[in-house]
Design a protein around this motif. Structure first.
Motif, PDB file in Angstrom:
ATOM      1  N   ARG A 202       0.860  -1.192   0.000  1.00 50.87           N
ATOM      2  CA  ARG A 202       0.000   0.000   0.000  1.00 50.87           C
ATOM      3  C   ARG A 202       0.894   1.239   0.000  1.00 50.87           C
ATOM      4  O   ARG A 202       1.777   1.379   0.843  1.00 50.87           O
ATOM      5  CB  ARG A 202      -0.927   0.004   1.207  1.00 50.87           C
ATOM      6  N   GLY A 203       0.641   2.103  -0.974  1.00 52.35           N
ATOM      7  CA  GLY A 203       1.409   3.333  -1.085  1.00 52.35           C
ATOM      8  C   GLY A 203       0.526   4.560  -0.954  1.00 52.35           C
ATOM      9  O   GLY A 203      -0.419   4.574  -0.163  1.00 52.35           O
ATOM     10  N   VAL A 204       0.801   5.562  -1.766  1.00 57.91           N
ATOM     11  CA  VAL A 204       0.042   6.817  -1.737  1.00 57.91           C
ATOM     12  C   VAL A 204      -0.306   7.184  -3.169  1.00 57.91           C
ATOM     13  O   VAL A 204       0.588   7.282  -4.027  1.00 57.91           O
ATOM     14  CB  VAL A 204       0.864   7.951  -1.083  1.00 57.91           C
ATOM     15  N   SER A 205      -1.575   7.389  -3.459  1.00 58.54           N
ATOM     16  CA  SER A 205      -1.985   7.747  -4.811  1.00 58.54           C
ATOM     17  C   SER A 205      -1.739   9.232  -5.079  1.00 58.54           C
ATOM     18  O   SER A 205      -1.705  10.047  -4.148  1.00 58.54           O
ATOM     19  CB  SER A 205      -3.460   7.419  -5.025  1.00 58.54           C
ATOM     20  N   ALA A 206      -1.561   9.543  -6.346  1.00 53.69           N
ATOM     21  CA  ALA A 206      -1.332  10.931  -6.751  1.00 53.69           C
ATOM     22  C   ALA A 206      -1.563  11.050  -8.252  1.00 53.69           C
ATOM     23  O   ALA A 206      -1.588  10.044  -8.975  1.00 53.69           O
ATOM     24  CB  ALA A 206       0.084  11.370  -6.385  1.00 53.69           C
ATOM     25  N   HIS A 207      -1.702  12.272  -8.736  1.00 53.57           N
ATOM     26  CA  HIS A 207      -1.839  12.530 -10.166  1.00 53.57           C
ATOM     27  C   HIS A 207      -0.470  12.342 -10.815  1.00 53.57           C
ATOM     28  O   HIS A 207       0.516  12.956 -10.398  1.00 53.57           O
ATOM     29  CB  HIS A 207      -2.350  13.954 -10.392  1.00 53.57           C
ATOM     30  N   ALA A 208      -0.411  11.497 -11.828  1.00 49.44           N
ATOM     31  CA  ALA A 208       0.874  11.166 -12.428  1.00 49.44           C
ATOM     32  C   ALA A 208       1.485  12.332 -13.192  1.00 49.44           C
ATOM     33  O   ALA A 208       2.706  12.388 -13.366  1.00 49.44           O
ATOM     34  CB  ALA A 208       0.714   9.966 -13.368  1.00 49.44           C
ATOM     35  N   GLY A 209       0.668  13.283 -13.611  1.00 53.96           N
ATOM     36  CA  GLY A 209       1.203  14.418 -14.347  1.00 53.96           C
ATOM     37  C   GLY A 209       1.449  15.628 -13.478  1.00 53.96           C
ATOM     38  O   GLY A 209       2.498  16.275 -13.559  1.00 53.96           O
ATOM     39  N   GLY A 210       0.484  15.929 -12.583  1.00 53.34           N
ATOM     40  CA  GLY A 210       0.568  17.158 -11.796  1.00 53.34           C
ATOM     41  C   GLY A 210       1.441  17.052 -10.564  1.00 53.34           C
ATOM     42  O   GLY A 210       2.144  18.016 -10.218  1.00 53.34           O
ATOM     43  N   ASN A 211       1.410  15.921  -9.896  1.00 56.41           N
ATOM     44  CA  ASN A 211       2.207  15.793  -8.663  1.00 56.41           C
ATOM     45  C   ASN A 211       2.699  14.356  -8.467  1.00 56.41           C
ATOM     46  O   ASN A 211       2.452  13.737  -7.443  1.00 56.41           O
ATOM     47  CB  ASN A 211       1.410  16.279  -7.454  1.00 56.41           C
ATOM     48  N   LEU A 212       3.408  13.874  -9.457  1.00 54.23           N
ATOM     49  CA  LEU A 212       3.920  12.511  -9.450  1.00 54.23           C
ATOM     50  C   LEU A 212       4.713  12.193  -8.180  1.00 54.23           C
ATOM     51  O   LEU A 212       4.537  11.137  -7.574  1.00 54.23           O
ATOM     52  CB  LEU A 212       4.819  12.293 -10.678  1.00 54.23           C
ATOM     53  N   PHE A 241      10.915 -20.752  -6.992  1.00 54.83           N
ATOM     54  CA  PHE A 241       9.970 -19.687  -6.685  1.00 54.83           C
ATOM     55  C   PHE A 241       9.290 -19.220  -7.970  1.00 54.83           C
ATOM     56  O   PHE A 241       9.931 -19.102  -9.018  1.00 54.83           O
ATOM     57  CB  PHE A 241      10.689 -18.503  -6.036  1.00 54.83           C
ATOM     58  N   ASN A 242       7.997 -18.980  -7.867  1.00 60.88           N
ATOM     59  CA  ASN A 242       7.252 -18.490  -9.018  1.00 60.88           C
ATOM     60  C   ASN A 242       6.258 -17.430  -8.581  1.00 60.88           C
ATOM     61  O   ASN A 242       5.394 -17.692  -7.738  1.00 60.88           O
ATOM     62  CB  ASN A 242       6.491 -19.632  -9.707  1.00 60.88           C
ATOM     63  N   VAL A 243       6.406 -16.222  -9.131  1.00 58.48           N
ATOM     64  CA  VAL A 243       5.400 -15.184  -8.919  1.00 58.48           C
ATOM     65  C   VAL A 243       4.311 -15.438  -9.948  1.00 58.48           C
ATOM     66  O   VAL A 243       4.485 -15.187 -11.142  1.00 58.48           O
ATOM     67  CB  VAL A 243       6.006 -13.773  -9.073  1.00 58.48           C
ATOM     68  N   GLY A 244       3.185 -15.963  -9.465  1.00 55.11           N
ATOM     69  CA  GLY A 244       2.160 -16.452 -10.382  1.00 55.11           C
ATOM     70  C   GLY A 244       1.087 -15.460 -10.746  1.00 55.11           C
ATOM     71  O   GLY A 244       0.476 -15.566 -11.812  1.00 55.11           O
ATOM     72  N   THR A 245       0.815 -14.501  -9.874  1.00 51.55           N
ATOM     73  CA  THR A 245      -0.186 -13.477 -10.188  1.00 51.55           C
ATOM     74  C   THR A 245       0.340 -12.116  -9.757  1.00 51.55           C
ATOM     75  O   THR A 245       1.098 -11.995  -8.790  1.00 51.55           O
ATOM     76  CB  THR A 245      -1.538 -13.719  -9.483  1.00 51.55           C
ATOM     77  N   VAL A 246      -0.073 -11.084 -10.515  1.00 45.84           N
ATOM     78  CA  VAL A 246       0.276  -9.697 -10.206  1.00 45.84           C
ATOM     79  C   VAL A 246      -0.970  -8.856 -10.419  1.00 45.84           C
ATOM     80  O   VAL A 246      -1.670  -8.993 -11.434  1.00 45.84           O
ATOM     81  CB  VAL A 246       1.393  -9.170 -11.132  1.00 45.84           C
ATOM     82  N   SER A 247      -1.273  -7.986  -9.478  1.00 48.00           N
ATOM     83  CA  SER A 247      -2.407  -7.075  -9.652  1.00 48.00           C
ATOM     84  C   SER A 247      -2.090  -5.737  -9.021  1.00 48.00           C
ATOM     85  O   SER A 247      -1.302  -5.653  -8.067  1.00 48.00           O
ATOM     86  CB  SER A 247      -3.687  -7.658  -9.029  1.00 48.00           C
ATOM     87  N   GLY A 248      -2.692  -4.668  -9.563  1.00 46.18           N
ATOM     88  CA  GLY A 248      -2.470  -3.352  -8.981  1.00 46.18           C
ATOM     89  C   GLY A 248      -2.791  -2.239  -9.957  1.00 46.18           C
ATOM     90  O   GLY A 248      -2.845  -2.435 -11.166  1.00 46.18           O
ATOM     91  N   GLY A 249      -2.991  -1.075  -9.392  1.00 38.20           N
ATOM     92  CA  GLY A 249      -3.229   0.104 -10.213  1.00 38.20           C
ATOM     93  C   GLY A 249      -4.649   0.247 -10.695  1.00 38.20           C
ATOM     94  O   GLY A 249      -5.452  -0.699 -10.642  1.00 38.20           O
ATOM     95  N   THR A 250      -4.953   1.467 -11.159  1.00 38.48           N
ATOM     96  CA  THR A 250      -6.301   1.751 -11.678  1.00 38.48           C
ATOM     97  C   THR A 250      -6.242   2.336 -13.086  1.00 38.48           C
ATOM     98  O   THR A 250      -6.876   1.837 -13.999  1.00 38.48           O
ATOM     99  CB  THR A 250      -7.031   2.729 -10.739  1.00 38.48           C
ATOM    100  N   ARG A 251      -5.417   3.418 -13.263  1.00 38.40           N
ATOM    101  CA  ARG A 251      -5.279   4.063 -14.570  1.00 38.40           C
ATOM    102  C   ARG A 251      -3.831   4.496 -14.767  1.00 38.40           C
ATOM    103  O   ARG A 251      -3.094   4.692 -13.798  1.00 38.40           O
ATOM    104  CB  ARG A 251      -6.205   5.281 -14.678  1.00 38.40           C
ATOM    105  N   ALA A 252      -3.460   4.678 -16.015  1.00 37.41           N
ATOM    106  CA  ALA A 252      -2.074   5.028 -16.315  1.00 37.41           C
ATOM    107  C   ALA A 252      -1.669   6.377 -15.744  1.00 37.41           C
ATOM    108  O   ALA A 252      -0.489   6.619 -15.478  1.00 37.41           O
ATOM    109  CB  ALA A 252      -1.855   5.018 -17.825  1.00 37.41           C
ATOM    110  N   ASN A 253      -2.642   7.287 -15.538  1.00 32.85           N
ATOM    111  CA  ASN A 253      -2.294   8.615 -15.034  1.00 32.85           C
ATOM    112  C   ASN A 253      -2.474   8.750 -13.527  1.00 32.85           C
ATOM    113  O   ASN A 253      -2.556   9.858 -12.991  1.00 32.85           O
ATOM    114  CB  ASN A 253      -3.116   9.695 -15.752  1.00 32.85           C
ATOM    115  N   VAL A 254      -2.540   7.625 -12.826  1.00 35.57           N
ATOM    116  CA  VAL A 254      -2.674   7.624 -11.371  1.00 35.57           C
ATOM    117  C   VAL A 254      -1.525   6.824 -10.767  1.00 35.57           C
ATOM    118  O   VAL A 254      -1.279   5.676 -11.152  1.00 35.57           O
ATOM    119  CB  VAL A 254      -4.016   6.999 -10.927  1.00 35.57           C
ATOM    120  N   VAL A 255      -0.804   7.421  -9.822  1.00 39.40           N
ATOM    121  CA  VAL A 255       0.209   6.664  -9.088  1.00 39.40           C
ATOM    122  C   VAL A 255      -0.516   5.603  -8.261  1.00 39.40           C
ATOM    123  O   VAL A 255      -1.383   5.940  -7.446  1.00 39.40           O
ATOM    124  CB  VAL A 255       1.029   7.587  -8.160  1.00 39.40           C
TER     125      VAL A 255
END
Length: 393
Positions: A202-212, A241-255
């Motif tokens: 868990r991180g911190v979301s932000a606008h990828a263009g305005g305040n990356l 070891f095998n990383v079998g699934t990856v998930s995350g994020g919502t849109r390309a312009n959102v951290v």
């Protein structure tokens, strides 16, 4: 040079392969996905009914926590003594209800196709049928026989592990009719241990263009762990070891403020399994203002090739030769409930089911030609006094 076994062993030709195939197919026609305990109960009902009127003790254990039920069948006629031979299989499958409608059982030359037939209804049926036939014939075996079936193996034996370990602890040896691989048929004397983990960042979301740079990317955090975990395969010789699934994020312009992975670990021995389990659970965040939550652990301990396992295998190999069967030996990366028994130090032999291929796959099938030979092997292992003496030394 071992002395021959009894001359009155029943050969594969003594078994009606067509009748046995019909029994296997009947089990396959009961759809039993792990998440449908109600359907699993229907097959257990069918099994219990097949023992009606026979001198068999029946213990039925209801399913719980969304998992399927369990069944213990015991045969201990007068004249038997000592710890029982334990045959242990599962009846749940990875296939959803309704699969049969789209992919019904079919037979093509030597192959019988069907969802769950290879993993592992054919083997579980043959083990159960061996007990039924021995009891019906009034045969007094050299030691009591216990057959155990569970309905949650495919999801980790979550509710059945305690019963498995209880039965295994009091058994003389444990036979697991999981499917046999390779031709003409191998027995399994070792399996890797299995761990499964989920890492959530868990991180911190932000606008990828305005305040990356106000953001804290959970995906970046997870990516760093992925690289480190996968790189272990280049240096570790006793685990994978095998990383079998990856998930995350919502849109390309959102951290992204949330990301997760699921990791599969296989280990050859308990020390390696415990070391990497502790390391995985102890991983720390790499980025600033990141929270990392790690869940999971070791689901099944390694099934190691001990002297007791080798002795049981060699006795079975020699018995197979008396029946005209050549039984090789192999180890597998996949796990079974046999892992639990072997970890207790019990002589355990796996892969006693039918040959075939396609576990969890659309081409799942068994070879018809291996049904009668495996039935003969089960019968001989359970009724031969010489085998029982040789298996345990």
């Amino acid at each position: 040079m071992p002395t021959p076994f009894e001359t009155d062993l029943l050969s594969p030709d003594s078994f009606d392969a067509e009748a046995l195939a019909a029994g296997i197919i009947r089990w396959v026609e009961f759809e039993t996905p792990s998440d449908r305990p109600d359907l699993i109960d229907l097959l257990l009902d069918h099994v219990v009914e097949s023992f009606a009127g026979l001198p068999i003790s029946v213990e039925r254990i209801a399913g719980k926590d969304g998992c399927g039920g369990q069944l213990v069948l015991r045969y201990a006629p007068a004249g038997t003594s000592g710890a029982p031979a334990l045959l242990m299989g599962h009846i749940d499958t990875v296939w959803d209800a309704g699969t049969l409608a789209a992919r019904p059982v079919r037979r093509e030359d030597d192959r019988i196709y069907g969802p769950g037939i290879f993993d592992m209804k054919a083997g579980s049926f043959l083990a159960t049928e061996a007990l039924r036939r021995i009891a019906a014939a009034g045969i007094v075996p050299p030691r009591p026989i216990t057959v155990y079936l569970n309905g949650d193996e495919e999801i980790g034996s979550i509710t059945s592990r305690a019963k498995i370990e209880e039965l295994a602890a009091s058994a003389a040896y444990v036979l697991v009719p999981e499917p046999s691989f390779e031709a003409p048929g191998t027995l399994i004397t070792a399996r890797k241990g299995w761990g499964r983990f989920r890492l959530t960042a868990r991180g911190v979301s932000a606008h990828a263009g305005g305040n990356l740079f106000d953001g804290r990317s959970a995906i970046r955090e997870i990516a760093r762990h992925i690289v480190e975990i996968e790189d272990l395969n280049e240096t570790e010789t006793a685990a994978t070891f095998n990383v079998g699934t990856v998930s995350g994020g919502t849109r390309a312009n959102v951290v992204p403020d949330l990301a997760s992975i699921e990791v599969d670990m296989r280990a050859n021995d308990m020390a390696t399994a415990e070391r990497h389990t502790a390391s995985m659970l102890g991983r720390k965040p790499k980025g600033k203002d990141i929270t990392l939550v790690i869940e999971g652990g070791l689901n099944r301990p390694p099934f190691q090739r001990s002297e007791a396992v080798v002795k049981l295998y060699e006795a079975t190999r020699d018995l197979g030769r008396e029946l005209g069967l050549e039984l090789g030996e192999t180890s597998r990366g996949g796990v079974s409930d046999g892992n639990f028994a072997a970890a207790l130090g019990k002589p355990t032999l796996d892969g006693l089911g039918c040959n075939g291929a396609g576990a969890h796959a659309l081409h799942e099938h068994i070879l018809f030609s291996t049904i009668a030979p495996r039935a003969a092997l089960f019968h001989a292992m359970l009724t031969s006094a010489a085998f029982n003496e040789r298996a345990l030394g």
